[in-house]
Write a protein that holds these residues in place. Structure first.
Motif, PDB file in Angstrom:
ATOM      1  N   VAL A 258       0.873  -1.175   0.000  1.00 16.00           N
ATOM      2  CA  VAL A 258       0.000   0.000   0.000  1.00 16.00           C
ATOM      3  C   VAL A 258       0.914   1.230   0.000  1.00 16.00           C
ATOM      4  N   TRP A 259       0.801   2.002  -1.074  1.00 16.07           N
ATOM      5  CA  TRP A 259       1.687   3.178  -1.221  1.00 16.07           C
ATOM      6  C   TRP A 259       0.887   4.438  -0.939  1.00 16.07           C
ATOM      7  N   ASP A 260       1.349   5.190   0.046  1.00 18.93           N
ATOM      8  CA  ASP A 260       0.690   6.454   0.387  1.00 18.93           C
ATOM      9  C   ASP A 260       1.429   7.576  -0.347  1.00 18.93           C
ATOM     10  N   LYS A 261       0.861   7.933  -1.479  1.00 19.84           N
ATOM     11  CA  LYS A 261       1.516   8.923  -2.348  1.00 19.84           C
ATOM     12  C   LYS A 261       1.718  10.263  -1.632  1.00 19.84           C
ATOM     13  N   ASN A 275      13.441  -4.979  -7.217  1.00 18.73           N
ATOM     14  CA  ASN A 275      14.083  -5.809  -8.246  1.00 18.73           C
ATOM     15  C   ASN A 275      13.280  -5.864  -9.541  1.00 18.73           C
ATOM     16  N   PHE A 276      12.087  -5.292  -9.532  1.00 23.08           N
ATOM     17  CA  PHE A 276      11.214  -5.451 -10.709  1.00 23.08           C
ATOM     18  C   PHE A 276      10.742  -4.121 -11.292  1.00 23.08           C
ATOM     19  N   ASN A 277      11.369  -3.031 -10.872  1.00 23.35           N
ATOM     20  CA  ASN A 277      10.978  -1.689 -11.344  1.00 23.35           C
ATOM     21  C   ASN A 277       9.510  -1.369 -11.091  1.00 23.35           C
ATOM     22  N   PHE A 288       4.303   4.084  -8.874  1.00 21.94           N
ATOM     23  CA  PHE A 288       4.233   2.673  -8.479  1.00 21.94           C
ATOM     24  C   PHE A 288       3.319   1.929  -9.446  1.00 21.94           C
ATOM     25  N   ASP A 289       3.843   0.852 -10.047  1.00 21.99           N
ATOM     26  CA  ASP A 289       3.046   0.032 -10.959  1.00 21.99           C
ATOM     27  C   ASP A 289       2.770  -1.305 -10.268  1.00 21.99           C
ATOM     28  N   GLU A 290       1.571  -1.426  -9.764  1.00 20.96           N
ATOM     29  CA  GLU A 290       1.182  -2.613  -8.993  1.00 20.96           C
ATOM     30  C   GLU A 290       1.362  -3.907  -9.794  1.00 20.96           C
ATOM     31  N   ASN A 291       1.164  -3.813 -11.110  1.00 15.22           N
ATOM     32  CA  ASN A 291       1.261  -5.021 -11.945  1.00 15.22           C
ATOM     33  C   ASN A 291       2.672  -5.601 -11.987  1.00 15.22           C
ATOM     34  N   ILE A 298      10.405  -5.979   0.367  1.00 14.67           N
ATOM     35  CA  ILE A 298      11.622  -5.300   0.855  1.00 14.67           C
ATOM     36  C   ILE A 298      11.556  -3.771   0.747  1.00 14.67           C
ATOM     37  N   CYS A 299      10.720  -3.228  -0.156  1.00 18.64           N
ATOM     38  CA  CYS A 299      10.628  -1.760  -0.255  1.00 18.64           C
ATOM     39  C   CYS A 299      10.109  -1.190   1.060  1.00 18.64           C
ATOM     40  N   ASN A 300       9.233  -1.946   1.707  1.00 17.40           N
ATOM     41  CA  ASN A 300       8.660  -1.528   2.986  1.00 17.40           C
ATOM     42  C   ASN A 300       9.747  -1.267   4.034  1.00 17.40           C
TER      43      ASN A 300
END
Ligand code: SF4
Ligand code: SF4
Ligand code: SF4
Length: 318
Positions: A258-261, A275-277, A288-291, A298-300
Motif C-alpha cells: 500500500v503506497w501512500d503517495k 528488483n522489478f521496477n 508505483f506500478d502494482e502489476n 523489501i521496499c517496505n
C-alpha cells in the motif's frame, strides 16, 4: 564430441566446447565407464582401482564433491551413479569462479539460458503436484518479510550453513552479494553431504539476512531446506516462475503493497531497491506500478517516511 559423455551426462550443445574445462580427463572416463549403471561404494572403488592410476577413495570423494557423481538410496543402501551437467554446472560456477568466468560471456549466457529453461520445465510438475495437494512444498515457496525471516531462523531446529548462491554464480548478471544462501538440508546430494558449506550460528545467519536486505535481496524460503536471499535478475526460481507464468504463486505473494503517495517524498530509495521496477523514479517523481510488483516486501523496509506499508493477503503457508 564424445557421444557417451553427451548421452550419460546429459550435455546440451551449448556445453560441448567446455566439457574439458568442467571435467577432468579421469572424470570423463569414469562417466563413460559408469554409463547408466549404479554401483555400491565398494564396486565403484574396485572399478576406479582397475581403470585409473589414482587414489580411489580420494577420487570418488572428489567426484561426489564436484557434482560429477550422485548418490541414491536403493534398498536401504547408498548407491552411486553418474550425475549430469545440470548439477555439475552449478558447482563449477559456485566454486571454480575463475574457470567459469574464463568461458566467453556469450557462451555463458547461452548456458545460463539453457539452465533456467531446464529448471523452469522441471518445476512445472512440482507446481502441478502442489495444486493437486499431492506435494506440500516447492523450493523458495514463499516471500517472507525480513522480520518473518529473522523469526524463522529462531525456529529452525537444524544446524545452519552458508554457501555461495548458485543462481548468481552462474548468471553473473549483477554484483549483489553472493554468499547469502543459508541452508539446513544435509541429506544425500546436498551441498553439505558433498563437502561444501561453512557452518554458521543463528546470530551470523541473522547478520547475513540483514546485510542481504540492505543490498536489495528478497527473502524466500520453504522453511524446510533453505533461507534464500534472492535478486530479480539471476534467481532461477523467480526467472523460472516468469517463464511458466507463476508470478504470485511461486514464490507465493503474501502481502500487497500500500503506497501512500501523499506521504512520499520522492527520495527514490524504493525505485533502487525494487528488483522489478515496480517503483520507478522519472524526472524527480516516483510512481508505483502494482502489476510489476511481486509482493517481496523489501521496499517496505527501506522507505524513510513509512509511505509503503504491507497488507496481508492470502496466506496458506502455515
Ligand atoms: S534461490 Fe535465491 S539465494 Fe538461493 S541460490 Fe537462487 S538466487 Fe541464490
Ligand atoms: S514494489 Fe513489490 S516487488 Fe518491488 S520491492 Fe516492493 S514489494 Fe517487492
Ligand atoms: S522510499 Fe518511500 S519516500 Fe522514498 S520514493 Fe519510495 S515511497 Fe517515496
Amino acid at each position: 564430441m564424445n557421444e557417451k559423455l553427451i548421452k550419460y551426462f546429459g550435455v546440451p550443445k551449448e556445453a560441448y566446447s567446455y566439457m574439458d574445462v568442467m571435467l577432468s580427463k579421469e572424470e570423463i572416463n569414469l562417466i563413460e565407464k559408469i554409463q547408466d549403471k549404479k554401483y555400491t561404494y565398494e564396486e565403484l572403488i574396485n572399478l576406479i582401482e582397475k581403470n585409473f592410476n589414482l587414489s580411489s577413495e580420494e577420487f570418488l570423494k572428489s567426484c561426489y564433491k564436484r557434482g560429477v557423481i550422485n548418490k541414491e538410496k536403493s534398498n536401504e543402501q547408498i548407491v552411486y551413479k553418474s550425475s549430469n551437467i545440470y548439477t555439475r554446472l552449478a558447482y563449477f560456477a559456485q566454486y571454480e569462479v575463475d574457470l567459469w568466468k574464463s568461458i566467453p560471456e556469450e557462451d555463458r549466457i547461452k548456458l545460463d539460458k539453457w539452465y533456467v529453461e531446464k529448471y523452469a520445465q522441471g518445476a512445472i510438475p512440482r507446481l502441478e503436484e502442489i495444486k493437486k495437494k499431492t506435494r506440500k512444498l516447492i523450493e523458495n515457496a514463499y516471500f517472507y518479510t525480513i522480520h518473518e525471516t529473522l523469526e524463522l531462523i529462531d525456529t529452525v531446529n537444524h544446524e545452519l550453513y552458508i554457501v555461495p548462491c548458485n543462481c548468481k554464480s552462474i548468471s553473473l548478471r549483477c554484483d549483489k552479494p553472493k554468499n547469502v544462501c543459508i541452508l539446513f538440508e544435509k541429506s544425500i546430494n546436498s551441498e553439505w553431504d558433498r563437502g561444501w558449506g561453512k557452518p554458521i550460528t543463528k546470530a551470523e545467519a541473522k547478520e547475513i539476512i540483514i546485510m542481504a536486505n540492505k543490498n536489495g535481496l528478497m527473502h524466500t524460503s520453504e522453511a524446510e531446506q533453505a533461507i534464500c536471499n534472492c535478486d530479480g535478475c539471476c534467481c532461477y526460481p523467480i526467472r523460472a516462475s516468469q517463464i511458466i507464468g507463476a508470478k504470485g504463486i511461486w514464490p507465493q505473494r503474501r502481502y500487497d503493497i500500500v503506497w501512500d503517495k501523499k506521504k512520499c517524498i520522492n527520495c527514490g530509495i524504493c525505485s533502487k531497491i525494487c528488483n522489478f521496477n515496480a517503483f520507478n523514479k522519472v524526472n524527480k517523481t516516483v510512481s508505483f506500478d502494482e502489476n510489476k510488483c511481486w509482493g517481496c516486501t523489501i521496499c517496505n523496509d527501506h522507505c524513510p517516511v513509512n509511505a509503503i506499508t504491507l497488507k496481508k493477503i492470502k496466506d496458506n503457508h502455515e
